[in-house]
Write a protein that holds these residues in place. Structure first.
Motif, PDB file in Angstrom:
ATOM      1  N   LEU A 190       0.842  -1.213   0.000  1.00 11.28           N
ATOM      2  CA  LEU A 190       0.000   0.000   0.000  1.00 11.28           C
ATOM      3  C   LEU A 190       0.875   1.260   0.000  1.00 11.28           C
ATOM      4  N   MET A 191       1.960   1.190   0.763  1.00 15.10           N
ATOM      5  CA  MET A 191       2.863   2.365   0.834  1.00 15.10           C
ATOM      6  C   MET A 191       3.484   2.632  -0.528  1.00 15.10           C
ATOM      7  N   LYS A 192       3.901   1.555  -1.161  1.00 20.99           N
ATOM      8  CA  LYS A 192       4.535   1.708  -2.476  1.00 20.99           C
ATOM      9  C   LYS A 192       3.544   2.302  -3.475  1.00 20.99           C
ATOM     10  N   ALA A 193       2.299   1.859  -3.359  1.00 21.53           N
ATOM     11  CA  ALA A 193       1.272   2.309  -4.310  1.00 21.53           C
ATOM     12  C   ALA A 193       1.007   3.811  -4.204  1.00 21.53           C
ATOM     13  N   ILE A 194       1.280   4.409  -3.041  1.00 18.77           N
ATOM     14  CA  ILE A 194       1.071   5.863  -2.934  1.00 18.77           C
ATOM     15  C   ILE A 194       2.404   6.619  -3.000  1.00 18.77           C
ATOM     16  N   ARG A 195       3.432   5.961  -3.489  1.00 16.19           N
ATOM     17  CA  ARG A 195       4.746   6.572  -3.747  1.00 16.19           C
ATOM     18  C   ARG A 195       5.413   7.102  -2.470  1.00 16.19           C
ATOM     19  N   ALA A 196       5.177   6.425  -1.357  1.00 14.40           N
ATOM     20  CA  ALA A 196       5.892   6.809  -0.131  1.00 14.40           C
ATOM     21  C   ALA A 196       7.314   6.266  -0.212  1.00 14.40           C
ATOM     22  N   ASN A 197       8.284   7.040   0.281  1.00 19.40           N
ATOM     23  CA  ASN A 197       9.671   6.545   0.304  1.00 19.40           C
ATOM     24  C   ASN A 197      10.169   6.367   1.743  1.00 19.40           C
ATOM     25  N   ALA A 198       9.276   6.507   2.715  1.00 17.10           N
ATOM     26  CA  ALA A 198       9.673   6.338   4.126  1.00 17.10           C
ATOM     27  C   ALA A 198       8.454   5.848   4.898  1.00 17.10           C
ATOM     28  N   TYR A 199       8.714   5.225   6.039  1.00 20.18           N
ATOM     29  CA  TYR A 199       7.615   4.728   6.867  1.00 20.18           C
ATOM     30  C   TYR A 199       8.010   4.804   8.327  1.00 20.18           C
ATOM     31  N   ARG A 200       7.192   5.472   9.110  1.00 16.86           N
ATOM     32  CA  ARG A 200       7.423   5.550  10.559  1.00 16.86           C
ATOM     33  C   ARG A 200       6.468   4.582  11.248  1.00 16.86           C
ATOM     34  N   ALA A 228       8.702 -12.360  17.646  1.00 21.12           N
ATOM     35  CA  ALA A 228       8.261 -10.969  17.452  1.00 21.12           C
ATOM     36  C   ALA A 228       9.394 -10.128  16.870  1.00 21.12           C
ATOM     37  N   TRP A 229      10.596 -10.308  17.400  1.00 26.54           N
ATOM     38  CA  TRP A 229      11.739  -9.564  16.842  1.00 26.54           C
ATOM     39  C   TRP A 229      11.919  -9.904  15.361  1.00 26.54           C
ATOM     40  N   ALA A 230      11.751 -11.175  15.047  1.00 27.03           N
ATOM     41  CA  ALA A 230      11.959 -11.603  13.649  1.00 27.03           C
ATOM     42  C   ALA A 230      10.927 -10.934  12.737  1.00 27.03           C
ATOM     43  N   ARG A 231       9.723 -10.762  13.247  1.00 26.95           N
ATOM     44  CA  ARG A 231       8.665 -10.131  12.429  1.00 26.95           C
ATOM     45  C   ARG A 231       9.039  -8.668  12.126  1.00 26.95           C
ATOM     46  N   TYR A 232       9.562  -7.963  13.152  1.00 25.44           N
ATOM     47  CA  TYR A 232       9.972  -6.577  12.900  1.00 25.44           C
ATOM     48  C   TYR A 232      11.191  -6.514  11.965  1.00 25.44           C
ATOM     49  N   ALA A 233      12.104  -7.460  12.151  1.00 28.77           N
ATOM     50  CA  ALA A 233      13.281  -7.485  11.268  1.00 28.77           C
ATOM     51  C   ALA A 233      12.832  -7.725   9.826  1.00 28.77           C
ATOM     52  N   ASP A 234      11.824  -8.572   9.685  1.00 28.51           N
ATOM     53  CA  ASP A 234      11.311  -8.858   8.350  1.00 28.51           C
ATOM     54  C   ASP A 234      10.619  -7.628   7.754  1.00 28.51           C
ATOM     55  N   LEU A 235       9.898  -6.898   8.599  1.00 32.99           N
ATOM     56  CA  LEU A 235       9.256  -5.662   8.118  1.00 32.99           C
ATOM     57  C   LEU A 235      10.331  -4.699   7.597  1.00 32.99           C
ATOM     58  N   VAL A 236      11.401  -4.547   8.370  1.00 33.16           N
ATOM     59  CA  VAL A 236      12.480  -3.638   7.964  1.00 33.16           C
ATOM     60  C   VAL A 236      13.071  -4.108   6.618  1.00 33.16           C
ATOM     61  N   ARG A 237      13.255  -5.402   6.488  1.00 33.24           N
ATOM     62  CA  ARG A 237      13.806  -5.944   5.231  1.00 33.24           C
ATOM     63  C   ARG A 237      12.852  -5.663   4.057  1.00 33.24           C
ATOM     64  N   GLN A 238      11.577  -5.911   4.288  1.00 36.56           N
ATOM     65  CA  GLN A 238      10.586  -5.665   3.216  1.00 36.56           C
ATOM     66  C   GLN A 238      10.566  -4.194   2.809  1.00 36.56           C
ATOM     67  N   LEU A 239      10.652  -3.313   3.797  1.00 35.45           N
ATOM     68  CA  LEU A 239      10.636  -1.882   3.494  1.00 35.45           C
ATOM     69  C   LEU A 239      11.847  -1.514   2.643  1.00 35.45           C
ATOM     70  N   ARG A 240      13.007  -2.013   3.062  1.00 33.05           N
ATOM     71  CA  ARG A 240      14.223  -1.659   2.329  1.00 33.05           C
ATOM     72  C   ARG A 240      14.149  -2.175   0.897  1.00 33.05           C
ATOM     73  N   GLU A 241      13.616  -3.367   0.753  1.00 29.69           N
ATOM     74  CA  GLU A 241      13.486  -3.922  -0.600  1.00 29.69           C
ATOM     75  C   GLU A 241      12.554  -3.077  -1.466  1.00 29.69           C
ATOM     76  N   ALA A 242      11.586  -2.459  -0.815  1.00 30.96           N
ATOM     77  CA  ALA A 242      10.627  -1.635  -1.563  1.00 30.96           C
ATOM     78  C   ALA A 242      11.131  -0.195  -1.736  1.00 30.96           C
ATOM     79  N   GLY A 243      12.342   0.075  -1.279  1.00 30.06           N
ATOM     80  CA  GLY A 243      12.895   1.427  -1.395  1.00 30.06           C
ATOM     81  C   GLY A 243      12.272   2.402  -0.405  1.00 30.06           C
ATOM     82  N   ILE A 244      11.808   1.872   0.720  1.00 26.59           N
ATOM     83  CA  ILE A 244      11.148   2.704   1.734  1.00 26.59           C
ATOM     84  C   ILE A 244      12.031   2.774   2.981  1.00 26.59           C
ATOM     85  N   THR A 245      12.375   3.981   3.409  1.00 27.20           N
ATOM     86  CA  THR A 245      13.281   4.182   4.542  1.00 27.20           C
ATOM     87  C   THR A 245      12.559   3.904   5.864  1.00 27.20           C
TER      88      THR A 245
END
Ligand code: FCB
Length: 464
Positions: free
Chosen positions: A102-112, A131-148
């Motif tokens: 959804l973030m990518k679809a609205i051209r966001a380049n960062a996510y808080r 739980a830590w692994a889930r957050y680490a995975d979120l960070v990885r997914q964001l980076r892959e999508a070009g989202i800071t």
């Protein structure tokens, strides 16, 4: 007799001259700013490449399935409007990949986003690897999508074990929070570009310990002072821990600022009312971080104390902006000061007293003031509006970008904007009715669809 009258006239004249002179001086030093309708109708100057353009959320408001001091609070009758709870929220915990899309679809380049302390440390000193692994995975997914990724450590909710020890007012809160921050830094550090230790420290302090709307539902200003000092110490400990884990870590606090105007510019007492609220609400926390000294006064309680590790503990200033108010003294009322909204766009959060309005000019003035005080790069870490029909959000975003571009043109280093919020979520004691999302969330199916204003967010995105 004549002489007496003449003297009286002199004194009166002097008083009036002083009065008017002071009001004129205050008006001059606090100029009114108004963006014209034409200025707001044309598109703002394009944001530069590299500007962080994102959305903001918090774990408790979107994840669902949490167990923390807020879920316990929600179970109390009357705590949350319509008896709603965060049990489902936006079910983000199970929909992370979908939400990154959804973030990518609205051209966001960062996510808080925020890390849910109660998930990663469900019992004191025990880390939940999954739980830590889930957050680490979120960070990885964001980076892959070009989202800071921008991560917040404390966004109002506490693990039950911490709440039971006394929460943010407990003597060992700073130490426990520092340990959690160290763990977050060690596990996620290299993937997270900006860290926010605390979200709006003035909010849990004031709403939790003065008005009693938030857990722990106290009305005890002296304990509020301890909470305030505890939050400062916790921030200092977390900043040191994050930097130790990752020397490149950039650390800040998301400060909730409101613009206070006198109801009448010719009433000294109105200036006083605006000044009191401004001095109490806006600056005690960031000033303490700058000065290394906590100072706060409240009827019946005060604080003045040096705190180690604060000076130099932030790399940027996070600014959450929602409201502008007009203030006047109101003797005889319990609050002593009356605050009313101006005529600008109004968030549909309801409640009494009515919330302020959200004009972009107020954001402009607050950014300038934060820059004058701290000379730190500014990120607008939240700005948004509850807007059921989606008819105001586009204008709000456009106006806020206009404010940012004007501040930048005047030399203020504004480097990012995070719209609150990516999608509709659990708005604390107000439940689900206020809809802040760029995506509308259907409460039955949890399906996300673009809301009014999402098109403006897309159109104003900086070049990729
Ligand atoms: C801010 C909070 C955020 C959200 C918005 C509407 O004060 O940081 O969690 O509730 O208001």
């Amino acid at each position: 007799m004549k002489k007496l009258l003449r003297n009286l006239a002199w004194v009166l004249g002097l008083v009036v001259a002083l009065w008017l002179g002071t009001c004129a001086y205050l008006s001059f030093t606090h100029p009114r700013v108004a963006f014209t309708a034409e200025e707001l109708a044309r598109p703002p100057a394009p944001l530069p490449k590299g500007f962080l353009w994102g959305t903001a959320t918090s774990s408790h408001q979107i994840e669902g399935g949490n167990t923390n001091d807020w879920t316990r609070f929600e179970a109390q009758p009357g705590a949350i409007e319509r008896g709603e709870t965060s049990a489902v929220a936006a079910d983000h915990w199970n929909r992370m990949a979908e939400d990154v899309a959804l973030m990518k679809a609205i051209r966001a380049n960062a996510y808080r986003f925020s890390i849910e302390w109660s998930r990663v440390e469900p019992a004191e000193g025990t880390w939940n690897e999954e739980a830590w692994a889930r957050y680490a995975d979120l960070v990885r997914q964001l980076r892959e999508a070009g989202i800071t990724p921008v991560a917040t450590l404390f966004h109002f909710a506490l693990p039950l074990w911490m709440a039971d020890r006394g929460g943010i007012a407990a003597p060992d809160f700073p130490d426990r929070f520092g340990r959690y921050a160290a763990e977050a830094g060690r596990r996620l550090g290299p993937g997270v570009d900006l860290w926010i230790t605390l979200n709006e420290p003035n909010v849990p302090m004031f709403l939790g310990y003065v008005t009693g709307q938030f857990p722990p539902r106290k009305q005890d200003p002296a304990e509020g002072m301890r909470a305030f000092a505890g939050l400062l110490r916790a921030h200092a400990a977390a900043s040191a821990a994050l930097r130790a884990a990752d020397p490149g870590a950039k650390v800040g606090v998301a400060n909730n600022l409101m613009l206070l105007e006198p109801r009448s510019r010719w009433m000294l007492s109105d200036w006083l009312a605006a000044g009191i609220v401004d001095a109490f609400w806006n600056w005690p926390f960031p000033d303490a971080v700058r000065d290394g000294r906590a100072r706060l006064r409240f009827p019946g309680a005060s604080l003045d104390e040096r705190i180690d590790g604060l000076v130099g503990s932030v790399d940027f200033f996070g600014l959450n902006y929602y409201f502008r108010y007009f203030a006047r003294m109101a003797p005889g009322t319990p609050e002593m000061i009356a605050m009313t909204p101006g005529p600008g766009l109004r968030s549909e959060v309801g409640g009494s007293p009515p919330v302020g309005d959200s004009p972009p000019e107020a954001l402009f003035l607050l950014m300038k003031e934060a820059w004058r005080r701290y000379r730190l790069p500014i990120y607008v870490t939240e700005g948004g509006i509850a807007d059921e029909k989606g008819t105001m959000r586009g204008a709000l975003i456009r106006g806020q970008v206009e404010a940012i571009q004007r501040a930048r043109a005047e030399g203020v280093a504004v480097e990012g904007y995070f719209h609150w919020s990516l999608m509709d979520n659990f708005e604390w004691e107000k439940g689900y009715r206020p809809r802040f999302g760029l995506y509308r969330v259907d409460r039955q199916t949890l399906e996300r669809t673009p809301a009014g204003g999402a098109d403006v967010f897309v159109a104003l995105a900086p070049p990729q």
